[in-house]
Design a protein around this motif. Sequence first.
Motif, PDB file in Angstrom:
ATOM      1  N   LEU A 245       0.856  -1.186   0.000  1.00  0.00           N
ATOM      2  CA  LEU A 245       0.000   0.000   0.000  1.00  0.00           C
ATOM      3  C   LEU A 245       0.893   1.239   0.000  1.00  0.00           C
ATOM      4  CD1 LEU A 245      -2.761   1.410   0.260  1.00  0.00           C
ATOM      5  CD2 LEU A 245      -2.539   1.159   2.750  1.00  0.00           C
ATOM      6  N   VAL A 246       0.781   2.043  -1.043  1.00  0.00           N
ATOM      7  CA  VAL A 246       1.583   3.261  -1.158  1.00  0.00           C
ATOM      8  C   VAL A 246       0.902   4.432  -0.454  1.00  0.00           C
ATOM      9  CG1 VAL A 246       2.548   4.950  -2.780  1.00  0.00           C
ATOM     10  CG2 VAL A 246       2.626   2.503  -3.327  1.00  0.00           C
ATOM     11  N   LYS A 247      -0.402   4.592  -0.734  1.00  0.00           N
ATOM     12  CA  LYS A 247      -1.137   5.687  -0.098  1.00  0.00           C
ATOM     13  C   LYS A 247      -2.632   5.444  -0.215  1.00  0.00           C
ATOM     14  CE  LYS A 247      -1.419  10.752   0.064  1.00  0.00           C
ATOM     15  NZ  LYS A 247      -0.938  12.022  -0.556  1.00  0.00           N
ATOM     16  N   GLU A 248      -3.343   5.594   0.906  1.00  0.00           N
ATOM     17  CA  GLU A 248      -4.802   5.491   0.901  1.00  0.00           C
ATOM     18  C   GLU A 248      -5.376   6.888   0.704  1.00  0.00           C
ATOM     19  OE1 GLU A 248      -8.441   3.556   3.533  1.00  0.00           O
ATOM     20  OE2 GLU A 248      -6.414   3.666   4.368  1.00  0.00           O
ATOM     21  N   LEU A 249      -6.164   7.065  -0.349  1.00  0.00           N
ATOM     22  CA  LEU A 249      -6.706   8.378  -0.670  1.00  0.00           C
ATOM     23  C   LEU A 249      -8.138   8.566  -0.201  1.00  0.00           C
ATOM     24  CD1 LEU A 249      -5.222   8.857  -4.252  1.00  0.00           C
ATOM     25  CD2 LEU A 249      -4.273   9.546  -2.055  1.00  0.00           C
ATOM     26  N   SER A 250      -8.894   7.472  -0.065  1.00  0.00           N
ATOM     27  CA  SER A 250     -10.271   7.535   0.421  1.00  0.00           C
ATOM     28  C   SER A 250     -10.672   6.146   0.879  1.00  0.00           C
ATOM     29  CB  SER A 250     -11.212   8.027  -0.687  1.00  0.00           C
ATOM     30  OG  SER A 250     -11.420   7.017  -1.654  1.00  0.00           O
ATOM     31  N   SER A 251     -11.915   6.032   1.312  1.00  0.00           N
ATOM     32  CA  SER A 251     -12.408   4.721   1.734  1.00  0.00           C
ATOM     33  C   SER A 251     -12.503   3.754   0.564  1.00  0.00           C
ATOM     34  CB  SER A 251     -13.789   4.866   2.379  1.00  0.00           C
ATOM     35  OG  SER A 251     -13.742   5.719   3.499  1.00  0.00           O
ATOM     36  N   TYR A 252     -12.517   4.306  -0.649  1.00  0.00           N
ATOM     37  CA  TYR A 252     -12.733   3.478  -1.841  1.00  0.00           C
ATOM     38  C   TYR A 252     -11.536   3.445  -2.794  1.00  0.00           C
ATOM     39  CZ  TYR A 252     -17.411   4.477  -0.108  1.00  0.00           C
ATOM     40  OH  TYR A 252     -18.502   4.627   0.699  1.00  0.00           O
ATOM     41  N   GLY A 253     -10.560   4.309  -2.589  1.00  0.00           N
ATOM     42  CA  GLY A 253      -9.452   4.383  -3.533  1.00  0.00           C
ATOM     43  C   GLY A 253      -8.092   4.473  -2.863  1.00  0.00           C
ATOM     44  N   SER A 254      -7.150   3.659  -3.337  1.00  0.00           N
ATOM     45  CA  SER A 254      -5.795   3.635  -2.782  1.00  0.00           C
ATOM     46  C   SER A 254      -4.780   3.376  -3.882  1.00  0.00           C
ATOM     47  CB  SER A 254      -5.656   2.542  -1.710  1.00  0.00           C
ATOM     48  OG  SER A 254      -6.587   2.713  -0.669  1.00  0.00           O
ATOM     49  N   ILE A 255      -3.556   3.834  -3.665  1.00  0.00           N
ATOM     50  CA  ILE A 255      -2.444   3.555  -4.572  1.00  0.00           C
ATOM     51  C   ILE A 255      -1.699   2.332  -4.053  1.00  0.00           C
ATOM     52  CG2 ILE A 255      -0.300   4.416  -5.578  1.00  0.00           C
ATOM     53  CD1 ILE A 255      -1.395   7.250  -5.241  1.00  0.00           C
ATOM     54  N   TRP A 256      -1.490   1.363  -4.940  1.00  0.00           N
ATOM     55  CA  TRP A 256      -0.782   0.134  -4.594  1.00  0.00           C
ATOM     56  C   TRP A 256       0.356  -0.089  -5.581  1.00  0.00           C
ATOM     57  CZ3 TRP A 256      -1.913  -3.234  -0.537  1.00  0.00           C
ATOM     58  CH2 TRP A 256      -3.088  -2.963   0.166  1.00  0.00           C
TER      59      TRP A 256
ATOM     60  N   ARG B  37       8.655  -7.623 -12.683  1.00  0.00           N
ATOM     61  CA  ARG B  37       7.970  -6.391 -13.083  1.00  0.00           C
ATOM     62  C   ARG B  37       7.274  -5.770 -11.881  1.00  0.00           C
ATOM     63  NH1 ARG B  37      10.648  -7.895 -17.572  1.00  0.00           N
ATOM     64  NH2 ARG B  37       9.997  -6.700 -19.400  1.00  0.00           N
ATOM     65  N   VAL B  38       7.180  -4.455 -11.898  1.00  0.00           N
ATOM     66  CA  VAL B  38       6.430  -3.750 -10.873  1.00  0.00           C
ATOM     67  C   VAL B  38       5.402  -2.851 -11.559  1.00  0.00           C
ATOM     68  CG1 VAL B  38       8.105  -1.855 -10.684  1.00  0.00           C
ATOM     69  CG2 VAL B  38       6.553  -2.340  -8.785  1.00  0.00           C
ATOM     70  N   PHE B  39       4.171  -2.935 -11.080  1.00  0.00           N
ATOM     71  CA  PHE B  39       3.074  -2.116 -11.592  1.00  0.00           C
ATOM     72  C   PHE B  39       2.512  -1.310 -10.418  1.00  0.00           C
ATOM     73  CE2 PHE B  39       3.367  -5.803 -14.293  1.00  0.00           C
ATOM     74  CZ  PHE B  39       3.110  -5.336 -15.579  1.00  0.00           C
ATOM     75  N   THR B  40       2.458  -0.001 -10.585  1.00  0.00           N
ATOM     76  CA  THR B  40       1.893   0.846  -9.541  1.00  0.00           C
ATOM     77  C   THR B  40       0.589   1.432 -10.063  1.00  0.00           C
ATOM     78  OG1 THR B  40       4.073   1.356  -8.633  1.00  0.00           O
ATOM     79  CG2 THR B  40       2.279   2.860  -8.061  1.00  0.00           C
ATOM     80  N   VAL B  41      -0.479   1.237  -9.300  1.00  0.00           N
ATOM     81  CA  VAL B  41      -1.817   1.614  -9.770  1.00  0.00           C
ATOM     82  C   VAL B  41      -2.627   2.266  -8.654  1.00  0.00           C
ATOM     83  CG1 VAL B  41      -1.949  -0.192 -11.539  1.00  0.00           C
ATOM     84  CG2 VAL B  41      -2.745  -0.677  -9.217  1.00  0.00           C
ATOM     85  N   TYR B  42      -3.576   3.054  -9.088  1.00  0.00           N
ATOM     86  CA  TYR B  42      -4.618   3.557  -8.193  1.00  0.00           C
ATOM     87  C   TYR B  42      -5.829   2.677  -8.414  1.00  0.00           C
ATOM     88  CZ  TYR B  42      -8.433   6.594  -6.551  1.00  0.00           C
ATOM     89  OH  TYR B  42      -9.550   7.103  -5.934  1.00  0.00           O
TER      90      TYR B  42
ATOM     91  N   ALA C 285       7.655   6.870  -3.742  1.00  0.00           N
ATOM     92  CA  ALA C 285       8.443   6.058  -4.671  1.00  0.00           C
ATOM     93  C   ALA C 285       9.317   5.043  -3.937  1.00  0.00           C
ATOM     94  CB  ALA C 285       9.296   6.947  -5.556  1.00  0.00           C
ATOM     95  N   GLU C 286       9.690   5.357  -2.719  1.00  0.00           N
ATOM     96  CA  GLU C 286      10.534   4.438  -1.951  1.00  0.00           C
ATOM     97  C   GLU C 286       9.820   3.124  -1.654  1.00  0.00           C
ATOM     98  OE1 GLU C 286      11.872   6.373   1.552  1.00  0.00           O
ATOM     99  OE2 GLU C 286      13.221   7.761   0.494  1.00  0.00           O
ATOM    100  N   LYS C 287       8.499   3.126  -1.758  1.00  0.00           N
ATOM    101  CA  LYS C 287       7.734   1.913  -1.472  1.00  0.00           C
ATOM    102  C   LYS C 287       7.655   0.974  -2.669  1.00  0.00           C
ATOM    103  CE  LYS C 287       4.944   4.258   2.019  1.00  0.00           C
ATOM    104  NZ  LYS C 287       3.589   4.572   2.534  1.00  0.00           N
ATOM    105  N   GLU C 288       8.081   1.448  -3.845  1.00  0.00           N
ATOM    106  CA  GLU C 288       8.102   0.590  -5.031  1.00  0.00           C
ATOM    107  C   GLU C 288       9.277  -0.376  -4.966  1.00  0.00           C
ATOM    108  OE1 GLU C 288       6.225   2.620  -8.966  1.00  0.00           O
ATOM    109  OE2 GLU C 288       8.221   3.294  -8.411  1.00  0.00           O
TER     110      GLU C 288
END
Length: 243
Positions: free
Chosen positions: A105-116, A129-134, A168-171
């Motif tokens: 988990l990179v950042k939680e933006l709301s109850s329904y959306g987070s960056i992973w 491979r690394v994929f970073t998505v919201y 970015a350090e969490k990738e």
Amino acid sequence: MSSQDLYLSITPYTPSNIPAEDALIAAGKALIDESRKWKQGKSYCKNTVKTCSRSKTSKDGAGWHARHSVHSPSVGSFEDFWKGLGVKKAEHEREFIPELEKVTLVKELSSYGSIWTLYYKFPPPVSPRVFTVYQLTHLPPSSPGIPKEGYIVSIPIDLSSPGDEALAEKEEKAVRGRYVSVEYIKELEDGGVEWIMATSSTPGGNIPNFVAEHSMPSQISNDVPHYIEWMQKQKAREIMLKA
């Protein structure tokens, strides 16, 4: 940004310019509706998973692929599918997708959306491979007589902009790929479930695009039996705990 202006593609967003939730969901709904008209492809998993595709346009960074499957009530209910795919999606995927080794988990933006950030490890000679998505989920309130349905929209995120260093350090250190996807889960009249997933992606690195495109239908189809096997194990475990 309005839903009319939003075009889903593998072009990444930064954490500061992620589109509004309602625009993303509206774009996801439109894509699922459009995917029903795409060119039919092969069927997989004993003809239970049907695939289709749409060629790359000037707005796309890669072509689009989709799969469609219908599951009887004996396989699972809408709640069974949503609990595994619409809740803690990334964490659950790590448990049933063999190549997905780590999720963060990179950042939680709301109850329904987070960056992973998702780290995939493949057999040699393919590099990790690394994929970073919201990831955004949408489950409208249920009403009597109206089938339940839910959407999960994932868009690529770029963490290389100034100010995003801590994120970015969490990738994981790996070849960066990009993907965008929309999943649709609907309760059917008989209690079964319709499951549609549409995606566009690029693995990055030195893998030719035509190779990735050719293998995409079978890859996305394999996720269906992987999930069902995992889901049924979860249901059996819950029954044992209640016994």
